[in-house]
Motif scaffolding. Structure first.
Motif, PDB file in Angstrom:
ATOM      1  N   CYS A   1       0.891  -1.166   0.000  1.00 29.07           N
ATOM      2  CA  CYS A   1       0.000   0.000   0.000  1.00 29.07           C
ATOM      3  C   CYS A   1       0.921   1.205   0.000  1.00 29.07           C
ATOM      4  O   CYS A   1       1.678   1.411   0.946  1.00 29.07           O
ATOM      5  CB  CYS A   1      -0.877  -0.024   1.248  1.00 29.07           C
ATOM      6  SG  CYS A   1      -1.746   1.519   1.562  1.00 29.07           S
ATOM      7  N   ALA A   2       0.834   2.011  -1.059  1.00 25.05           N
ATOM      8  CA  ALA A   2       1.818   3.080  -1.223  1.00 25.05           C
ATOM      9  C   ALA A   2       1.747   4.110  -0.099  1.00 25.05           C
ATOM     10  O   ALA A   2       2.764   4.609   0.385  1.00 25.05           O
ATOM     11  CB  ALA A   2       1.612   3.763  -2.566  1.00 25.05           C
ATOM     12  N   ASP A   3       0.514   4.415   0.350  1.00 25.26           N
ATOM     13  CA  ASP A   3       0.373   5.423   1.415  1.00 25.26           C
ATOM     14  C   ASP A   3       1.004   4.930   2.705  1.00 25.26           C
ATOM     15  O   ASP A   3       1.689   5.673   3.416  1.00 25.26           O
ATOM     16  CB  ASP A   3      -1.110   5.712   1.666  1.00 25.26           C
ATOM     17  CG  ASP A   3      -1.751   6.354   0.461  1.00 25.26           C
ATOM     18  OD1 ASP A   3      -2.937   6.104   0.219  1.00 25.26           O
ATOM     19  OD2 ASP A   3      -1.050   7.103  -0.232  1.00 25.26           O
TER      20      ASP A   3
ATOM     21  N   PHE B   1      -5.703   2.788   4.286  1.00 28.78           N
ATOM     22  CA  PHE B   1      -5.377   1.612   3.493  1.00 28.78           C
ATOM     23  C   PHE B   1      -6.648   0.781   3.366  1.00 28.78           C
ATOM     24  O   PHE B   1      -7.641   1.046   4.046  1.00 28.78           O
ATOM     25  CB  PHE B   1      -4.246   0.794   4.118  1.00 28.78           C
ATOM     26  CG  PHE B   1      -4.603   0.127   5.407  1.00 28.78           C
ATOM     27  CD1 PHE B   1      -4.558   0.834   6.594  1.00 28.78           C
ATOM     28  CD2 PHE B   1      -4.981  -1.208   5.449  1.00 28.78           C
ATOM     29  CE1 PHE B   1      -4.877   0.231   7.794  1.00 28.78           C
ATOM     30  CE2 PHE B   1      -5.306  -1.816   6.652  1.00 28.78           C
ATOM     31  CZ  PHE B   1      -5.255  -1.096   7.826  1.00 28.78           C
TER      32      PHE B   1
ATOM     33  N   ARG C   1      -4.043  -3.008  -0.042  1.00 22.26           N
ATOM     34  CA  ARG C   1      -3.755  -2.114  -1.148  1.00 22.26           C
ATOM     35  C   ARG C   1      -4.102  -0.694  -0.735  1.00 22.26           C
ATOM     36  O   ARG C   1      -4.642  -0.465   0.340  1.00 22.26           O
ATOM     37  CB  ARG C   1      -4.608  -2.500  -2.383  1.00 22.26           C
ATOM     38  CG  ARG C   1      -4.259  -3.819  -3.010  1.00 22.26           C
ATOM     39  CD  ARG C   1      -2.929  -3.747  -3.751  1.00 22.26           C
ATOM     40  NE  ARG C   1      -2.614  -4.965  -4.454  1.00 22.26           N
ATOM     41  CZ  ARG C   1      -1.966  -6.006  -3.935  1.00 22.26           C
ATOM     42  NH1 ARG C   1      -1.583  -5.981  -2.674  1.00 22.26           N
ATOM     43  NH2 ARG C   1      -1.717  -7.079  -4.646  1.00 22.26           N
ATOM     44  N   ASN C   2      -3.842   0.236  -1.638  1.00 29.57           N
ATOM     45  CA  ASN C   2      -4.213   1.620  -1.379  1.00 29.57           C
ATOM     46  C   ASN C   2      -5.706   1.764  -1.229  1.00 29.57           C
ATOM     47  O   ASN C   2      -6.458   1.051  -1.857  1.00 29.57           O
ATOM     48  CB  ASN C   2      -3.789   2.502  -2.566  1.00 29.57           C
ATOM     49  CG  ASN C   2      -2.416   3.046  -2.323  1.00 29.57           C
ATOM     50  OD1 ASN C   2      -1.959   3.102  -1.205  1.00 29.57           O
ATOM     51  ND2 ASN C   2      -1.752   3.430  -3.403  1.00 29.57           N
ATOM     52  N   SER C   3      -6.091   2.747  -0.445  1.00 25.24           N
ATOM     53  CA  SER C   3      -7.509   2.959  -0.249  1.00 25.24           C
ATOM     54  C   SER C   3      -8.105   3.600  -1.494  1.00 25.24           C
ATOM     55  O   SER C   3      -7.565   4.563  -2.026  1.00 25.24           O
ATOM     56  CB  SER C   3      -7.687   3.877   0.953  1.00 25.24           C
ATOM     57  OG  SER C   3      -9.017   4.234   1.080  1.00 25.24           O
TER      58      SER C   3
ATOM     59  N   ASN D   1      -8.753   7.578  -2.244  1.00 23.81           N
ATOM     60  CA  ASN D   1      -7.682   8.467  -2.711  1.00 23.81           C
ATOM     61  C   ASN D   1      -7.795   8.720  -4.198  1.00 23.81           C
ATOM     62  O   ASN D   1      -7.594   9.818  -4.678  1.00 23.81           O
ATOM     63  CB  ASN D   1      -6.307   7.847  -2.422  1.00 23.81           C
ATOM     64  CG  ASN D   1      -5.763   8.378  -1.111  1.00 23.81           C
ATOM     65  OD1 ASN D   1      -6.257   9.353  -0.597  1.00 23.81           O
ATOM     66  ND2 ASN D   1      -4.753   7.723  -0.608  1.00 23.81           N
ATOM     67  N   TYR D   2      -8.149   7.669  -4.932  1.00 21.10           N
ATOM     68  CA  TYR D   2      -8.262   7.827  -6.380  1.00 21.10           C
ATOM     69  C   TYR D   2      -9.397   8.773  -6.693  1.00 21.10           C
ATOM     70  O   TYR D   2      -9.319   9.594  -7.575  1.00 21.10           O
ATOM     71  CB  TYR D   2      -8.516   6.480  -7.046  1.00 21.10           C
ATOM     72  CG  TYR D   2      -7.449   5.462  -6.752  1.00 21.10           C
ATOM     73  CD1 TYR D   2      -7.752   4.116  -6.652  1.00 21.10           C
ATOM     74  CD2 TYR D   2      -6.129   5.851  -6.575  1.00 21.10           C
ATOM     75  CE1 TYR D   2      -6.778   3.202  -6.391  1.00 21.10           C
ATOM     76  CE2 TYR D   2      -5.156   4.935  -6.304  1.00 21.10           C
ATOM     77  CZ  TYR D   2      -5.485   3.602  -6.215  1.00 21.10           C
ATOM     78  OH  TYR D   2      -4.518   2.688  -5.955  1.00 21.10           O
TER      79      TYR D   2
END
Lengths: 346, 319
Positions: free
Chosen positions: A92-94, A326, A334-336, A339-340
């Motif tokens: 997860c990038a964040d 997340f 994964r990323n939440s 955010n997208y």
């Protein structure tokens, strides 16, 4: 040095002191049989005591390395060494960003949260991610998963492993078109093979395993992460003697720290929450009390914020306090997705 | 002390004849010697055939005993020592420096108490960078939780340096960081071994006059003592007191400032109190309580105990 500071048993120390041997120098020139006769103990015991005493004596002369103490490093060396220890990504990038790149080796990270927030999911994800080969930016190591609650599900681990392999081949296709030689050789079944799983049913087994881990990891030098899920479970119910519990936990914390440092691996421990009455209200706090709080290098707390899962850095010597969202998907952590949505609206 | 016969190698005057003579009077070790009436012993020695040697032996043992204790100091010598040798080291945190009248005192054991994540390690790291930089001294850091962060120290050192060129800054940073030595210890016996080594090397350094060690930090000493404290025997308790006295001795003899950290446990009424119990309370010279407000990240430090200032004074600062 006083004899009282040697790592020998209390009864042996008592006998030494009552016979008049109170300093190391008094033990330096005596033979084992004389000592055995003086203290009225067995020859083998006397030999053990003299061995310990001479070991401490030998440490007295600091070697050329650092003039001050043996086995120490200067801060300059440590600063440069840190570059050689890559971090374990959480996918997860964040989360990786607030952790400074991922979970750090040589440190003990404690992750706590309410039931159902995704601690075990994160644990399985880390056990898979540590095996990402070095060509793809990972560590290429193995994992040890210690399960105290029985929450490890092999089918879920298979699912996450498959998703990881899929992601790696996508990455391969997208970014390394010219270098097809680096095919993804890792299969999901290989990933599962490299996770060493231990199931613990009571606190005695847990302490025994902690003692055994050092030997296990010396034999399996590839192990790069040890996950304990969760460390509190067997210490919360039915523990009558709280003093004993504090001592056991303190000893276990030091052993885990030692493991992380000696074998340069990451140790991740999961903790549960409890309510604490502070400042006039009931708040959620991590279990096992204040004395457990210094047993980890970093602490991350997972919590719900509305509908979303968030992670918050509670304690760290070098990371800033921050939180990041997340999500737990079928592919793992994964990323939440919210955010997208935010970037699209802009 | 050891039995008399082990002293024979070093002091040949204490030969078997002397030992037999002493044994006749029930003296087998130096302790027995001290308990005995020496005039009576000398009188008995007169009656023996080899009285001169025996009396020399008695004098020899007495001089060995005399060599064991520290020399007597009078008030003027203590004052001179305090003025010339016991310097004050800045901690790098203005709030704490103001509170302590300059900073950490050499020769004293300072304890930082605080709940988890209240900033104890950060204060230690700031003190490390401040001493390594400003006072041109070596720092020894004993770390029990792998929280010594070289980047953080480099950040603190870089904060206060005003050298503009990168090459010079790199060189400066390297020199400063080379003065900081970090060792991981995970049990109390290792800590004793390391401190013993440090003592020996400090004694050797005294003759050579190198970069002297000025600050010793143990972060945290409570995690080393908690696993052995309590329980059936009193070994843990004895080790704790022994550790305290060793640290104070190191501080006084070699003019070090010693800083240790401790955590808090729940007390009566939910008010947190320092860990390690009642006996430990009297061991450090200065005890500081650190607390951090979650909301605005301000740290408050207050004095719980100090050998020359009122307790209860407080100051706050940002970390």
């Amino acid at each position: 040095m006083e004899v009282g500071r040697l790592p020998i048993s209390a009864s042996q120390r008592g006998k030494l002191i009552s016979a008049g041997y109170t300093t190391l120098s008094s033990l330096s020139s005596i033979s084992a049989s004389d000592l055995a006769r003086d203290l009225k103990i067995l020859d083998s015991e006397a030999l053990e005591i003299l061995k310990v005493a001479s070991l401490n004596n030998r440490l007295d002369r600091p070697n050329g390395g650092h003039g001050i103490v043996n086995g120490a490093q200067t801060a300059w060396e440590m600063l440069h060494e840190e570059q050689f220890f890559p971090r374990i990504t959480t996918s997860c990038a964040d989360l990786d960003e607030i952790l400074g790149g991922g979970i750090n080796c040589k440190e003990v990270t404690e992750i706590g949260g309410v039931p159902g927030i995704g601690k075990t999911q994160l644990g399985i994800q880390l056990a898979v991610n540590v095996q990402i080969p070095v060509e793809f930016g990972g560590l290429g190591g193995k994992a040890v998963y210690i399960d105290t609650e029985g929450s490890f599900m092999v089918e879920r681990a298979m699912q996450i492993a498959e998703a990881c392999v899929l992601d790696m081949s996508h990455y391969n296709d997208l970014l390394r078109k010219e270098d097809r030689a680096c095919q993804v050789k890792l299969q999901p079944s290989d990933i599962l093979e490299n996770i060493f799983y231990f199931r613990i049913c009571n606190y005695t087994e847990q302490m025994a395993l902690m003692n055994y881990l050092d030997k296990f990891i010396s034999e399996h030098k590839d192990v790069k992460i040890v996950i304990v899920d969760s460390v509190t479970f067997h210490f919360r119910q039915d523990f009558e003697d709280l003093g004993l519990r504090t001592r056991l936990l303190g000893g276990m914390a030091l052993k885990l720290m030692n493991l992380a440092k000696a074998h340069s691996l990451a140790v991740v421990i999961f903790n549960q929450v409890t309510t604490k009455y502070t400042e006039g209200s009931y708040q959620l706090a991590l279990a096992l009390g204040d004395s457990w709080s210094h047993s980890c290098t970093n602490r991350v707390i997972l919590y719900w914020n509305g509908d979303e899962r968030y992670a918050y850095i509670d304690k760290s010597p070098s990371l800033r306090s921050a939180s990041a969202p997340f999500a737990v998907t079928s592919k793992g952590i994964r990323n939440s997705p919210s955010n997208y949505k935010r970037t699209k609206m802009m | 002390m050891a039995p008399l016969r082990s002293l024979e190698q070093e002091y040949p005057i204490l030969d078997p004849l002397f030992q037999t003579f002493c044994a006749l009077h029930g003296i087998f070790s130096v302790e027995d010697f001290l308990l005995h009436d020496l005039y009576v012993l000398a009188a008995f020695a007169e009656q023996e055939p080899d009285s001169e040697r025996l009396k020399q032996g008695i004098t020899q043992v007495l001089s060995i005993i005399d060599g064991q204790h520290q020399p007597w100091l009078n008030g003027m010598e203590l004052l001179a020592d305090a003025l010339h040798n016991k310097h004050v080291l800045s901690t790098g945190c203005d709030g704490i420096d103001l509170l302590l009248g300059g900073g950490l005192s050499a020769g004293q054991l300072t304890e930082l108490v605080g709940p988890s994540s209240s900033g104890k390690t950060q204060v230690c790291l700031q003190a490390v960078s401040s001493v390594a930089k400003k006072h041109i001294g070596n720092v020894v850091y004993l770390d029990t939780s792998n929280s010594f962060s070289p980047q953080r120290v480099a950040h603190f050192v870089g904060l206060v340096s005003n050298i503009s060129f990168d090459q010079a800054r790199h060189h400066f940073l390297q020199n400063v960081m080379n003065n900081i030595v970090c060792h991981s210890v995970f049990d109390i016996f290792t800590m004793f071994a390391v401190l013993h080594q440090l003592e020996i090397s400090l004694r050797m350094q005294l003759q050579s006059g190198d970069h002297r060690v000025r600050l010793l930090i143990i972060d945290s000493i409570s995690s080393l003592i908690t696993p052995i404290l309590g329980g059936k025997g009193s070994q843990g308790h004895a080790l704790m007191v022994s550790a305290g006295s060793l640290l104070k001795k190191l501080a006084h003899d070699h003019n070090l400032a010693v800083l240790v950290t401790n955590h808090t446990v729940g007390g009566e009424g939910g008010v947190p109190k320092p860990a390690l119990g009642e006996t430990w309370k009297s061991i450090p010279h200065v005890r500081l309580l650190l607390s951090r407000d979650r909301g605005n990240k301000k740290c408050t430090v207050s004095i719980i105990k100090h050998s020359s200032m009122d307790s209860g004074k407080a100051a706050s600062f940002d970390l």
